[in-house]
Every structure is written in C-alpha cells, then in structure tokens.
Design an enzyme around this catalytic site. Structure first.
Site, short mmCIF file in Angstrom:
data_model
loop_
_atom_site.label_atom_id
_atom_site.label_comp_id
_atom_site.label_asym_id
_atom_site.label_seq_id
_atom_site.Cartn_x
_atom_site.Cartn_y
_atom_site.Cartn_z
N LYS A 131 0.82 -1.22 0.00
CA LYS A 131 0.00 0.00 0.00
C LYS A 131 0.84 1.26 0.00
O LYS A 131 0.35 2.34 -0.29
CB LYS A 131 -0.96 0.01 1.20
CG LYS A 131 -1.82 -1.23 1.31
CD LYS A 131 -2.52 -1.58 -0.01
CE LYS A 131 -3.14 -2.96 0.03
NZ LYS A 131 -2.18 -4.08 0.07
N SER A 477 -4.63 -10.97 -2.57
CA SER A 477 -3.21 -10.65 -2.63
C SER A 477 -2.74 -10.76 -4.07
O SER A 477 -3.28 -11.53 -4.87
CB SER A 477 -2.43 -11.63 -1.76
OG SER A 477 -1.05 -11.56 -2.05
#
Length: 569
Positions: A131, A477
C-alpha cells in the site's frame, strides 16, 4: 537584521525559514543541526515508510541516507520523515489485515500533512510494501510538488532443494499441510527458507506490480525500481533519485505533468503484460483520481484484454522479480508492449526519458527466458478482466493468469467472514465445482477489504484450484492465483446482491460474456431483499469506523479523498 535574498527555488519553504519573523523556526531547526546555509536552500522532504514489522521496507532508513546525499550534492536540504505501513503478509488472515487498505489512505494523508505543514519545495517518497507504493504516488499527485517515488526493491528469492521460494510458497504449504500432504518438518523448512532478507515480496505480486506500474506511469525513474533491495547498485540509484528531485525542482516539472492519460494506459498495459496483481485496479484508480485523470474500471478491461502476457512471472508463472531484473529489467516488458503497438512511446518519465526511448535502450541478457516476444505471447490476453451481471452490476475483477478457465457454473457455499472459509478449507468441506462466496469483507463491510491469500493459497494447497471458484467483495493478494473474483460492487454491506446468496444457489461465471450471475428467478431475489438491513458495523469508533463512513466503492478505487484537481497551494 540583514537577511540574504530568498532563493527563487524556495517557492514554499521561504515562508517557513526566511525573514526576521521566522527566527523562532530557524532556532528550532538549528537545534537539530541545520545551519543558516542549509536553511537558505530549497527544502526537500524525504518520506520513508520504514517499520520493524516486515522485511518489505526494512532497508529504507539506509537508502534514505543516500537519497539525502544526492539532494545535498545537487544544492538542496533534505528533511527526512517517517510514516506508517501495515504488512499484508504478516497480517494476512487476521483482524489486523483490515488495516492494510486503510493504511493507504493514512499514508497519503500523513505525507500531505507533513509536506504542507513544513512547506517543502519538493518530495522523494521511499516505498516498499504493497500500500505504500500507491500511497506515495497518490501523495505526489495530490501535492503536485516536484518529486518522485523510489521503490526500495524486491526481496531475493529463498532457496530450498534447488527451488526458488517466495512467501506464497509458505501460504500454499499451509494448505498442503492442512490437507495432510506435507508434515510439520517440511512446513518448517519452507517457512525458514522463503524470506532471506530485506525487500518486498518477490513475485509479480502487488508490490512489484506497482513498482513496475510507477515506472511505466513515469513517476519513478526508469530502471531504479527493478533493482533488488540487496543489490550493491541500490545505493547509487537512491543517490541519483536525490539529485533528480533537484532537477525537477529547477525545471518546475510536477507529478501531474508526468501522470497523463497516456502514462496511465502504459502502466495498465504493464500490469496486464506481466499478469500483475488485481490490486492494481484499486490503486491505479485512486492515483488517477488524485492526478485529475479520467479512468474507470472498464479501461482496465479494454487494455488488459488487448495486451498479451509476455512475462513468465510468479504467481502464475515461473520467475521472480530478481530474475526479471537479471534478464534486463522492466524495459524488456515496455519494449514488447510498444512492439505490439499497445503503448504510448511519447509519455515522459521524471528522469527526462520517454517510454519509447527507455524501451529502445534496454539490453536483454543472452538467452533470457523471463520475457517473450509479443508475437508469441504466453497468453493472448492480459491477467485480469472486469465482469458485471446481477452479482456485480457495478463491476468486479477476475484473475485470469495461471489458468485457462473462462467458465464455471456451480453451487454456492457461503461464508460471512474469511476465517470461517479458511477453517472450512482446512476441514475438507470445500468440494469440486463449489463457488465459494465470502461476503461482508468489502471496503465498508470489512471494513478495509481484507485480502484472501490465506484462503486462496489453502485452496491451491488442498489441490482444489482447478475445480472451484472463489468470489468476494473483499480482495486478493497479488500472490493469489486461480479462478478468483474480487472487488464485487456493490458490496454486501451496502445491499449488493452478494448479500442475498444462499448455500446451494447456482452461480455462473462467464469471462467471455463478462458476466457474473446468481442463477435464480428475479422474483426470488426480490423476495430475499425484503426487510434486509445492513449488519451493525464491526467498529463504531476510531480509524476503522471513520474509514467505513468515508470510503468509496471498490469500483471507484476505495478512496476517501474527493481527489479534486489542482495543487494544494
């Protein structure tokens, strides 16, 4: 009191440092070693996301020293500051994973607050874990200060029995262990070998997908991000990044000059051509919003479907990020994209080159096998597609890499949370043909839209990846592979139709038709909706509650900022 004239490059910092009235500010800065000479120069913020909870960002404090050296060499004064990060890999499958996507917004906001609060003239953002990469780019676009993002690099592969390992192998080993295919000793051996040192997860998972995307977007200098974390040349690249930000300042080149529509299309093509992470959809939408560039999820479908896969990268392929670097780097991919007329050669990079010139300058290692010709691709279409239908009228993302499946019809097996599904997989309760449904894990319902790597890897480890489908309003993911659908919008917590699926309901996934449908009569679906009320929020105070109240749909990037055009100044 005589004061020297303000340096013309101190477009913002002069307000903080110059003139008699700023003596108190200078006094405080002198307390930590800054001199009058330092404060007369442009002030460049150096943001790191260093944290002692993962290997992914662990080398950033060391790299920041070299970035600052480069800034000083080029006539600037660096000021380093830290922000947060949340490890996807460490928190995967836990309540803490709800903080991962939330952290993207916190990182972006905190960089903005520090940069505004201290009147920086330019900015270098060191990024690593998943992120932090989009957050760094979002902050650069929002602030629109001369600046760049610098990736601290991929981890080296682990090794066991002559095989390269990544953290994905550990997750899949957990699934194999649960299915009785490997014993405790084998699981421990894989665990101990998979992650040998600093750097972000090694396949074309989210971090490396976004590292390439940021280079193709032009906001990271060409060639810098691909250099592995432990490479001796990483320090040199960091020093060059420091010098480069001063060139950008002197030429008044800003992120929004770089982040054009063409640049975004190049970045999306790079994601598609390497079968990169589905998280790139969320992140590129969010960056585009901050940059004031029109971009929708349908653009990902168009570009990906028309961009063949040319890089044989994990999780769907064979190679890791270090292999791509040793083969010649990201430029091998951009060269094939342009050879197939799928990119924009004139898009510019912060280093002054263009997408075309960077591609033409690449030198492939003899006999490299990581990147193939676009004329003979690994797969004719990119790694993702956008589906709609009565289960996702606002869109969802399906992962296509690593398998050849385009159609599935099967009975739903519904779970209200990720942990319940993981337990069912471990207990052998998921059967061939099932459509596993995990709901109330979206941006609002989670909150935070947890990734499902624990579940998807367990499905692979149990030997079911060719026989089942998993759909969720959460996300995956970048290490996930198999027939998986995420980002379903509207999400369950907002009354999306995923909330009304029941065990045994037939669900149809048709990639060619771009459909995901609950195959029950319309009147039955309408009846189920009668009297429905959203469940109580999991959090009623704190950052998670605030996030749930402000976050947008996944189809809009799960953003919390309006992304208004224009600089903050």
């Amino acid at each position: 009191m005589s004061m020297q004239p303000t340096n013309p490059l101190k477009k913002h910092s002069a307000e903080m440092t110059d003139g008699p009235s700023r003596a108190p500010a200078r006094a405080m800065l002198k307390a930590i070693g800054f001199t009058d000479e330092d404060l007369a120069k442009p002030i460049i913020g150096v943001a790191t996301t260093w944290i002692e909870t993962m290997p992914c960002n662990y080398n950033q404090r060391e790299l920041a020293k070299y970035v600052k050296e480069g800034i000083r060499e080029a006539g600037g004064t660096p000021m380093e500051f830290n922000t947060i990060s949340v490890s996807d890999g460490v928190t995967m499958g836990t309540e803490g994973m709800r903080g991962s996507l939330v952290s993207r917004e916190v990182i972006t906001d905190s960089i903005e607050v520090v940069a505004r609060g201290h009147s920086f003239d330019g900015l270098v953002v060191l990024v690593g874990c998943d992120k932090t990469l989009p957050a760094g780019a979002m902050a650069l676009a929002r602030l629109n200060l001369p600046g760049l993002a610098f990736y601290n690099g991929s981890i080296a592969p682990g090794h066991l029995d002559g095989k390269d390992l990544t953290v994905l192998d550990v997750f899949e080993a957990v699934g194999a262990h649960g299915a009785g295919k490997i014993d405790d000793a084998r699981l421990k051996a894989i665990e101990d070998a998979a992650c040998p040192g600093a750097g972000a997860c090694g396949g074309q998972f989210t971090a490396n997908t976004m590292a390439m995307a940021l280079e193709f977007l032009g906001i990271s200098p060409a060639g810098a991000n691909a250099v592995p974390a432990v490479s001796k040349s990483k320090a040199d690249e960091a020093r060059k990044a420091g010098r480069l930000v001063m060139e950008l300042l002197e030429q008044d080149i800003k992120p929004r000059d770089i982040m054009t529509r063409d640049a975004f299309e190049n970045a999306i093509a790079g994601v598609a051509a390497t079968a990169g992470s589905t998280n790139a959809v969320l992140h590129m939408l969010a960056i585009a919003r901050e940059a004031g560039v029109e971009l929708s999820i349908d653009d990902f479908d168009t570009i990906s479907w028309n961009t063949p896969i040319v890089a044989d990268m994990k999780p769907g392929g064979q190679y890791v990020a270090e292999d791509l670097y040793n083969a010649g780097g990201y430029g091998l991919v951009s060269k094939e994209i342009l050879a197939g007329e799928r990119g924009h050669a004139d898009a510019v990079n912060v280093d002054g080159g263009t997408f075309g010139s960077i591609a033409s300058g690449v030198v492939a290692t003899a006999d490299q096998k990581v990147v193939v010709s676009i004329e003979k691709p690994i797969k004719d279409n990119g790694g993702i597609a956008i589906l709609r239908g009565n289960l996702a009228p606002d869109g969802c993302v399906v992962k296509l890499a690593g398998h050849d499946r385009n159609y599935h019809r099967g009975p739903a097996k519904v779970f209200e949370r990720e942990e319940d599904c993981f337990a069912a997989v471990q207990a052998g309760q998921i059967k061939p043909d099932d459509v596993v449904v995990i709901r109330y894990e979206g941006p609002v319902g989670g909150p935070g839209m947890r990734e499902m790597l624990g579940v998807t890897a367990a499905i692979v480890g149990a030997g079911l990846s060719d026989d089942v489908v998993l759909i969720t309003d959460g996300r995956f993911s970048g290490a996930t592979h198999g027939f998986m659908v995420g980002h379903m919008a509207p999400e369950a917590a907002l009354g999306g139709n995923i909330a009304f699926v029941r065990d045994g309901d037939p669900i149809i996934l048709d990639v060619v038709a771009r459909r995901l449908d609950l195959d029950i009569p319309a009147d039955e679906l309408a009846k189920r909706k009668e009297g429905w009320a959203a469940p109580a929020p999991r959090y009623t105070t704190g950052v998670f509650a605030k996030y749930a109240k402000s976050v947008s749909s996944a189809s809009e990037g799960a953003i919390t900022s309006p992304g208004l055009p224009g600089s903050i100044w």
